[in-house]
Design a protein around this motif. Structure first.
Motif, short mmCIF file in Angstrom:
data_model
loop_
_atom_site.label_atom_id
_atom_site.label_comp_id
_atom_site.label_asym_id
_atom_site.label_seq_id
_atom_site.Cartn_x
_atom_site.Cartn_y
_atom_site.Cartn_z
N TYR A 18 0.70 -1.25 0.39
CA TYR A 18 -0.08 -0.14 0.12
C TYR A 18 1.10 1.60 0.37
CZ TYR A 18 -2.87 -3.48 1.40
OH TYR A 18 -4.61 -4.66 1.45
N CYS A 19 0.19 2.14 -0.41
CA CYS A 19 1.37 3.58 -0.71
C CYS A 19 1.63 4.19 0.72
CB CYS A 19 0.13 4.52 -1.48
SG CYS A 19 -0.36 4.33 -3.08
N CYS A 22 -1.33 4.55 3.45
CA CYS A 22 -2.51 4.18 3.59
C CYS A 22 -3.35 3.72 4.83
CB CYS A 22 -2.42 3.45 2.60
SG CYS A 22 -4.02 2.31 1.57
N CYS A 52 -7.36 -2.29 -4.30
CA CYS A 52 -5.84 -2.02 -4.07
C CYS A 52 -5.92 -3.22 -2.96
CB CYS A 52 -5.45 -0.89 -3.01
SG CYS A 52 -5.51 0.25 -4.46
N CYS A 213 -7.00 7.93 1.02
CA CYS A 213 -5.98 7.23 -0.30
C CYS A 213 -5.54 8.43 -0.72
CB CYS A 213 -7.35 6.96 -0.97
SG CYS A 213 -6.69 6.56 -2.46
N PRO A 214 -4.18 8.97 0.03
CA PRO A 214 -3.57 10.28 -0.63
C PRO A 214 -3.25 10.17 -1.61
CG PRO A 214 -2.55 8.92 1.56
CD PRO A 214 -4.29 8.20 1.35
N THR A 215 -2.50 9.05 -2.30
CA THR A 215 -2.57 9.16 -3.43
C THR A 215 -3.39 9.72 -4.74
OG1 THR A 215 -1.36 7.14 -3.18
CG2 THR A 215 -1.62 8.09 -6.05
N ASN A 216 -4.55 8.85 -5.07
CA ASN A 216 -5.91 9.19 -5.42
C ASN A 216 -7.08 10.78 -5.23
OD1 ASN A 216 -6.10 7.79 -7.78
ND2 ASN A 216 -6.13 6.21 -5.40
S1 SF4 Z 1 -4.00 3.48 -3.97
FE1 SF4 Z 1 -4.82 4.56 -1.91
S2 SF4 Z 1 -6.39 2.95 -1.29
FE2 SF4 Z 1 -4.56 1.63 -3.32
S3 SF4 Z 1 -2.87 1.09 -1.97
FE3 SF4 Z 1 -2.43 3.63 -2.64
S4 SF4 Z 1 -3.57 4.72 -0.65
FE4 SF4 Z 1 -4.04 2.63 -0.75
#
Ligand code: SF4
Ligand SMILES: Cc1ncc(C[n+]2csc(CCOP(=O)(O)OP(=O)(O)O)c2C)c(N)n1
Lengths: 252, 67
Positions: A18-19, A22, A52, A213-216
């Motif tokens: 995971y990011c 997360c 994920c 979900c910091p990435t998205n």
């Molecule tokens: S994309 Fe979002 S939900 Fe998926 S691992 Fe990364 S932070 Fe978590």
């Protein structure tokens, strides 16, 4: 000096993919600690989702199956009915559970299956790159709602916990958050109860965990926590929506 | 004195622990780890009270708390 914290033994040694920051990772630890504490590692079965957490079986050191998108509650139903001694949990994201899998979760709850469901609400499709989910907040940007979710075009978010709590056969429904140490400790209590219920034959138990979900979301993990606290909890209040635990313990 | 140890190969530098620590004992390193992240570190001597808050928020179970 002694270590007062440890990696739960129901997790493998594998590094989470995971990011950074997360919420999935935090919830994996909580579930594994609960499995350790209830001493059910030999009986536990994780039903991994599409999303994920698709590799959840790499992390939980218990029996596992990975199902088609959204079908976790149906698979968990089959396993639990065929092998009632197993402790089965379906682990799902909000795309998996509230979009493609909405029928399965509603009917598993309506049937009152004696399973545990852990529902990660991060308001977005993580794995596929940030499309709008049924849980996306009004105004929140997603790749499929580039100007933000518009109430007139895409409607309003679905509050899954509140909705499932309406069903007579659902026994325990709580929404918790993974944004702070005190809330994470509370989240673990809820998860433990949802597993204990299955052991006690109480019936359908569901814990929704608000997660980042910091990435998205396109933010740092710390900014993500601010969004969760300021925006998400306003739409998704924390609390117990249903608790028929005591009334439904087997033998009562 | 209580302390924490950060497993640098597990830490992804998300910084959540830096805010969770009630004493602000944790900072981010200015050198990166073998995994390419800037990991957390216990930055101040005699600061940690062993409360375990950083462990609670750490997604990657990278922190061990000693007391
Ligand atoms: S994309 Fe979002 S939900 Fe998926 S691992 Fe990364 S932070 Fe978590
Ligand atoms: C039948 C099918 N339809 C669509 C997809 C594409 N898909 C993969 S993951 C996903 C959504 C995952 O989002 P969520 O459940 O919120 O989990 P997260 O990744 O955020 O943890 C989608 C639509 C798929 N794999 N299978």
């Amino acid at each position: 000096m002694n270590a007062i914290t440890k990696r739960p033994s129901s997790l493998t040694q594998a590094q989470f993919h995971y990011c950074p920051g997360c919420g999935h990772s935090v919830v994996h630890r909580l579930v594994a600690e609960v499995i350790d504490e209830l001493n059910i590692k030999d009986r536990a079965v994780v039903v991994a989702p599409v999303g994920c957490a698709v590799f959840a079986d790499k992390y939980f050191d218990v029996d596992s199956i990975q199902g088609p998108h959204g079908r976790g509650p149906a698979i968990a139903t089959g396993i639990k009915r065929a092998k009632p001694e197993s402790i089965v949990f379906s682990y799902q994201g909000d795309g998996d559970l509230a979009s493609i899998g909405m029928a399965e979760i509603v009917h598993a709850a309506a049937r009152g299956e004696n399973i545990t469901v852990i529902f990660i609400n991060n308001t977005i499709y993580g794995m596929t790159g940030g499309q709008m989910a049924p849980t996306t907040l009004v105004g929140q940007v997603a790749t499929t709602a580039p100007k933000g979710r518009n109430e007139k075009l895409q409607g309003n978010p679905i509050n899954v916990s509140e909705m499932l709590a309406q069903l007579k056969s659902a026994k325990y429904i709580e929404r918790v958050s993974s944004d702070s140490a005190p809330n994470i400790i509370k989240a673990k209590k809820a998860i433990k109860k949802a597993f204990q219920n299955q052991l006690d034959g109480v019936g359908f138990s569901f814990v929704e965990v608000l997660s980042i979900c910091p990435t998205n979301w396109g933010v740092t993990p710390l900014k993500g926590l601010e969004f969760l606290r300021e925006k998400m909890i306003a739409q998704y209040p924390l609390g117990v929506f249903k608790d028929l635990t005591v009334a439904n313990k087997e033998g009562k | 004195m209580p302390k924490i140890e950060v497993n640098e190969t597990r830490c992804k530098g998300c910084q959540l622990c830096t805010k969770a620590c009630p004493k602000q004992c944790i900072e981010i390193s200015d050198t990166f780890s073998t995994t390419g992240y800037y990991p957390a570190k216990l930055a101040k001597q005699d600061c940690c009270i062993g409360c375990g808050m950083c462990f609670q928020v750490c997604p990657d179970i990278a922190i061990t708390v000693f007391r």
